[in-house]
Design a protein around this motif. Structure first.
Motif, PDB file in Angstrom:
ATOM      1  N   VAL A 101      17.003 104.928  52.171  1.00  0.00           N
ATOM      2  CA  VAL A 101      18.432 104.286  52.579  1.00  0.00           C
ATOM      3  C   VAL A 101      18.774 104.489  54.094  1.00  0.00           C
ATOM      4  CG1 VAL A 101      20.945 104.825  52.500  1.00  0.00           C
ATOM      5  CG2 VAL A 101      19.737 104.822  50.471  1.00  0.00           C
ATOM      6  N   PHE A 102      19.043 103.616  54.855  1.00  0.00           N
ATOM      7  CA  PHE A 102      19.351 103.874  56.365  1.00  0.00           C
ATOM      8  C   PHE A 102      20.814 103.760  56.731  1.00  0.00           C
ATOM      9  CE2 PHE A 102      14.992 102.635  55.816  1.00  0.00           C
ATOM     10  CZ  PHE A 102      14.235 103.193  56.830  1.00  0.00           C
ATOM     11  N   TYR A 103      21.228 104.628  57.768  1.00  0.00           N
ATOM     12  CA  TYR A 103      22.571 104.561  58.081  1.00  0.00           C
ATOM     13  C   TYR A 103      22.523 104.223  59.458  1.00  0.00           C
ATOM     14  CZ  TYR A 103      23.224 107.090  53.942  1.00  0.00           C
ATOM     15  OH  TYR A 103      23.077 107.776  52.403  1.00  0.00           O
ATOM     16  N   HIS A 104      21.804 103.577  59.979  1.00  0.00           N
ATOM     17  CA  HIS A 104      21.621 103.010  61.272  1.00  0.00           C
ATOM     18  C   HIS A 104      20.931 101.822  61.286  1.00  0.00           C
ATOM     19  CE1 HIS A 104      17.587 104.629  60.948  1.00  0.00           C
ATOM     20  NE2 HIS A 104      17.487 103.997  62.153  1.00  0.00           N
ATOM     21  N   LEU A 105      21.226 100.775  62.523  1.00  0.00           N
ATOM     22  CA  LEU A 105      20.584  99.667  62.659  1.00  0.00           C
ATOM     23  C   LEU A 105      19.428  99.685  63.580  1.00  0.00           C
ATOM     24  CD1 LEU A 105      23.793  97.275  62.749  1.00  0.00           C
ATOM     25  CD2 LEU A 105      22.226  97.366  60.881  1.00  0.00           C
ATOM     26  N   PRO A 106      18.390  99.015  63.496  1.00  0.00           N
ATOM     27  CA  PRO A 106      17.457  98.996  64.201  1.00  0.00           C
ATOM     28  C   PRO A 106      17.515  98.895  65.750  1.00  0.00           C
ATOM     29  CG  PRO A 106      17.179  97.085  63.309  1.00  0.00           C
ATOM     30  CD  PRO A 106      18.285  97.735  62.656  1.00  0.00           C
ATOM     31  N   GLU A 107      16.926  99.536  66.808  1.00  0.00           N
ATOM     32  CA  GLU A 107      17.096  99.444  68.126  1.00  0.00           C
ATOM     33  C   GLU A 107      15.969  98.984  68.679  1.00  0.00           C
ATOM     34  OE1 GLU A 107      19.142 102.664  69.963  1.00  0.00           O
ATOM     35  OE2 GLU A 107      21.001 102.266  68.737  1.00  0.00           O
ATOM     36  N   GLU A 108      14.799  99.434  67.961  1.00  0.00           N
ATOM     37  CA  GLU A 108      13.446  99.102  68.482  1.00  0.00           C
ATOM     38  C   GLU A 108      13.069  97.633  68.233  1.00  0.00           C
ATOM     39  OE1 GLU A 108      13.069  99.920  64.015  1.00  0.00           O
ATOM     40  OE2 GLU A 108      14.251 100.762  66.084  1.00  0.00           O
ATOM     41  N   GLN A 109      11.878  97.180  69.098  1.00  0.00           N
ATOM     42  CA  GLN A 109      11.246  96.228  68.960  1.00  0.00           C
ATOM     43  C   GLN A 109      10.534  95.821  67.770  1.00  0.00           C
ATOM     44  OE1 GLN A 109       8.990  94.290  72.375  1.00  0.00           O
ATOM     45  NE2 GLN A 109      10.316  95.253  73.833  1.00  0.00           N
ATOM     46  N   GLY A 110      10.468  94.719  67.105  1.00  0.00           N
ATOM     47  CA  GLY A 110       9.553  94.389  65.836  1.00  0.00           C
ATOM     48  C   GLY A 110       9.809  93.407  65.313  1.00  0.00           C
ATOM     49  N   ASP A 111       9.214  92.820  64.129  1.00  0.00           N
ATOM     50  CA  ASP A 111       9.314  91.568  63.454  1.00  0.00           C
ATOM     51  C   ASP A 111      10.445  92.007  62.207  1.00  0.00           C
ATOM     52  OD1 ASP A 111       7.788  90.384  65.041  1.00  0.00           O
ATOM     53  OD2 ASP A 111       6.012  90.592  63.756  1.00  0.00           O
ATOM     54  N   ILE A 112      11.409  91.138  62.195  1.00  0.00           N
ATOM     55  CA  ILE A 112      12.569  91.234  60.933  1.00  0.00           C
ATOM     56  C   ILE A 112      12.587  90.079  60.249  1.00  0.00           C
ATOM     57  CG2 ILE A 112      14.850  91.424  60.826  1.00  0.00           C
ATOM     58  CD1 ILE A 112      14.806  93.524  63.109  1.00  0.00           C
ATOM     59  N   THR A 113      12.900  90.115  58.916  1.00  0.00           N
ATOM     60  CA  THR A 113      13.085  88.960  58.159  1.00  0.00           C
ATOM     61  C   THR A 113      14.597  89.130  57.798  1.00  0.00           C
ATOM     62  OG1 THR A 113      11.018  88.499  57.370  1.00  0.00           O
ATOM     63  CG2 THR A 113      12.762  87.768  56.048  1.00  0.00           C
ATOM     64  N   LEU A 114      15.215  88.009  57.985  1.00  0.00           N
ATOM     65  CA  LEU A 114      16.807  87.976  57.587  1.00  0.00           C
ATOM     66  C   LEU A 114      16.985  87.116  56.398  1.00  0.00           C
ATOM     67  CD1 LEU A 114      19.817  89.087  57.801  1.00  0.00           C
ATOM     68  CD2 LEU A 114      19.989  87.403  59.620  1.00  0.00           C
ATOM     69  N   TYR A 115      17.363  87.217  55.213  1.00  0.00           N
ATOM     70  CA  TYR A 115      17.670  86.412  54.277  1.00  0.00           C
ATOM     71  C   TYR A 115      19.068  86.042  54.100  1.00  0.00           C
ATOM     72  CZ  TYR A 115      17.795  84.678  49.371  1.00  0.00           C
ATOM     73  OH  TYR A 115      17.867  83.709  48.353  1.00  0.00           O
ATOM     74  N   ILE A 116      19.129  84.615  53.989  1.00  0.00           N
ATOM     75  CA  ILE A 116      20.571  84.017  53.864  1.00  0.00           C
ATOM     76  C   ILE A 116      20.428  83.587  52.491  1.00  0.00           C
ATOM     77  CG2 ILE A 116      22.261  82.541  54.846  1.00  0.00           C
ATOM     78  CD1 ILE A 116      21.471  84.729  56.758  1.00  0.00           C
ATOM     79  N   PRO A 117      21.509  84.302  51.622  1.00  0.00           N
ATOM     80  CA  PRO A 117      21.432  83.721  50.041  1.00  0.00           C
ATOM     81  C   PRO A 117      22.073  82.270  49.879  1.00  0.00           C
ATOM     82  CG  PRO A 117      23.410  85.239  50.391  1.00  0.00           C
ATOM     83  CD  PRO A 117      22.712  84.964  51.681  1.00  0.00           C
ATOM     84  N   HIS A 118      21.815  81.953  48.465  1.00  0.00           N
ATOM     85  CA  HIS A 118      22.479  80.725  47.970  1.00  0.00           C
ATOM     86  C   HIS A 118      23.946  81.434  47.501  1.00  0.00           C
ATOM     87  CE1 HIS A 118      23.355  77.330  45.651  1.00  0.00           C
ATOM     88  NE2 HIS A 118      23.133  77.943  44.488  1.00  0.00           N
TER      89      HIS A 118
END
Length: 608
Positions: A446-463
């Motif tokens: 579990v994470f309670y923060h959003l990333p601030e570092e560089q990197g590759d991210i996948t963001l899924y937009i659902p049906h």
């Protein structure tokens, strides 16, 4: 499917409607004399006319008489006329016996019933008017009676309002709406009445119930030849409808009307001070409180114009129907204002015919989607080829995007688990101080923060629901998902929420309702969804992160549009892509939901 923020979309639109209502009431309170009232009437007329995409020219009516029935005291002609080239309107004309001079005429427009003009209550009203000495014309609305549009389409099993929903969605990319088509049918019906030697052009009334009450209200605001107006079981306020989470039919929600600061009562005020009878019912889903409020607004203008008795209100004791109480109120109103002996009571034993006896369709009429397809093909052929910059500019303006979209404030919410995954949750305030999207991170921890570092991210937009769909996706490392407005945890909790997955595609469900309200406010619902994605990308793309967008089904549309505005997006993968806007217009049964449509886009670009 959870709906943690299930009231967010509803509350957002309710706030917009309340603001519109308050500002309009202030303008009404400022009307203190005849000059103010005339100015207000002029202003609402100027606002209403551009809402309707009416043909610039009238085609020949080409009236055909397809038969006649005779009754005691009147005859009934079965007619067909053409409101647009090749597009037939079927009608029954009731003519009193023994006319020695031109008589008053009444156009009656039907509500949502499969039988259309053959509906018993509409027959009774028209025949009662004929026995009172009026010529009465009853027309079939599009999708009803002899004008069913989808009877020959495999797989269609819906009712008339389902037909209206499909037609309405097909019209959106064309920059048109069903209310314009129905209003034009009514205006051409007035042309037909005026072409008859039995009709006195100075005594023309229009009436209708439910959807017919809507058409009556619109025609009254648009056609100056009408001398009396009597809508039934429709007049309330859009604020009441939205407060009660009551979606109305496609033709009842005019694009741009709320952006113009209008309410339903303004369509009656636009024809002031012609005699007007507002009819409602005590137990109607068109809230009678709103009916009384609308009457008070109209009566205020009539008072200032020196015509206090010209507007009347009748609230019947029944439910959503043109019951005998309302029919008798209609007879009394029309006969009094037409100079006929007043008829207060409906004649006994009015005969009612079967739909087959009243049928006016000896040959198959041309259906609306054929006209839409021809129009779409012509306009697509003329559509300019846009550069990437021109395409971006068009969609920015059409979606009403204010760029750049800044990273929104967010709330860190309680985590949840599904299918062995932990889902961290962040509520994004993509409208001021209102969570309208939910960002999820699928991981083992579990994470309670959003990333601030560089990197590759996948963001899924659902049906339909990000968490459910992400839980079933392969384990390729951390995965982000977004429930944008109206989806997943933002799925509206009301407006037919009993089966939320199915109701994305229900004719008058929540997706349709909020998309229609967005068009009325000239703030596209689709634009809000794109803004939700851009807000999430602004958060995830901090520090130079590269984002790969993955979208499924209906989520493909806002994802593809958002990708053109976000520099951090390096790829956009679309799974189970839905149809394009052009395909939706050309299809017999479009599958694309209303929230994925963009008004008037066919002349400029498509979403893919």
């Amino acid at each position: 499917m959870e709906a943690t923020f299930g009231q967010a979309v509803q509350d957002f639109y309710l706030e917009q409607l309340r603001l519109n209502y308050r500002e309009r009431q202030e303008r009404l309170r400022a009307v203190r004399n005849a000059a103010d009232a005339l100015a207000y009437v002029r202003q609402v007329r100027e606002k209403i006319r551009p809402l309707f995409r009416l043909p610039a020219e009238k085609c020949p009516l080409a009236v055909e008489t397809l038969g006649e029935l005779r009754f005691d005291g009147f005859r009934m002609e079965k007619l067909r006329y053409y409101s647009r080239p090749g597009f037939a309107v079927t009608a029954n004309l009731y003519v009193p016996d023994g006319l020695s001079a031109p008589a008053p005429a009444v156009l009656e427009q039907c509500g949502h019933t499969a039988e259309g003009k053959a509906g018993p209550i509409y027959q009774q009203a028209a025949r009662g008017l004929a026995l009172a000495g009026c010529v009465a014309l009853v027309i079939d609305p599009i999708g009803q009676g002899d004008r069913r549009q989808f009877l020959r389409v495999p797989g269609f099993e819906g009712a008339c309002w389902d037909e209206h929903s499909i037609i309405g969605r097909q019209l959106i990319p064309l920059g048109d709406w069903l209310g314009s088509w129905m209003a034009w049918d009514g205006i051409r019906a007035i042309d037909l009445l005026l072409s008859r030697p039995e009709v006195d052009a100075t005594r023309i009334a229009v009436t209708g119930t439910s959807g017919g009450g809507t058409a009556t209200t619109f025609v009254g605001a648009l056609d100056d030849r009408i001398s009396m107006l009597a809508p039934s079981c429709y007049i309330t306020s859009w604020l009441r409808n939205v407060s009660n989470e009551r979606p109305t039919d496609n033709e009842q929600m005019p694009p741009g009307a709320l952006a113009a600061g209008l309410e339903i009562a303004d369509f009656l005020i636009a024809q002031a001070p012609r005699p007007t009878l507002i009819m409602g019912q005590k137990n109607d889903f068109f809230d009678a409180r709103g009916t009384r409020e609308a009457y008070e607004d109209v009566a205020h203008i009539y008072d200032m114009l020196g015509a206090p008795g010209a507007v009347e209100l009748v609230i019947g004791p029944s439910h959503h129907t043109l019951c005998v109480n309302l029919r008798e109120a209609l007879y009394s109103f029309v006969t009094r204002h037409a100079g006929l002996p007043e008829m207060r009571q409906e004649p006994a034993d009015i005969p009612v015919s079967t739909p087959d006896e009243l049928c006016c369709a000896e040959t198959a009429p041309r259906v609306a989607r054929e006209l839409f397809a021809e129009d779409a093909r012509r306009r697509i052929a003329l559509r300019p080829s846009l550069s990437a910059d021109e395409r971006q500019t068009y969609f920015r303006d059409a979606l009403r995007l204010e760029l750049p979209v800044m990273a929104p404030a967010y709330r860190v919410l309680r985590e949840t688990r599904l299918g062995g995954w932990a889902f961290s949750r962040f509520g994004l305030e993509t409208e001021p101080e209102r969570v309208m999207a939910l960002l999820l991170r699928r991981d083992r921890s579990v994470f309670y923060h959003l990333p601030e570092e560089q990197g590759d991210i996948t963001l899924y937009i659902p049906h339909v629901d990000a968490k459910d769909e992400m839980a079933a996706m392969p384990d390729d490392g951390p995965l982000w998902g977004l429930d944008l407005r109206g989806v997943g945890e933002l799925t509206p909790a009301g407006c037919y929420q009993d089966r939320p997955r199915e109701n994305f595609f229900r004719s008058n469900g929540f997706d349709y309702n909020y998309a229609a309200l967005g068009m009325m406010l000239d703030r596209p619902y689709l634009g809000g969804k794109v803004r939700d994605i851009l807000g999430a990308l602004a958060l995830l793309g901090r520090g130079g992160a590269r984002v790969r967008l993955v979208a499924r089904g209906q989520g493909c549309v806002p994802a593809q549009l958002a990708a053109m505005f976000a520099e951090c997006v390096v790829a956009c993968e679309l799974i189970d892509q839905p149809e394009s806007w052009a395909e939706a217009v050309l299809s017999d049964l479009p599958a694309l939901p209303q929230s994925a449509m963009l008004f008037g886009a066919i002349d400029h670009a498509d979403w893919r």
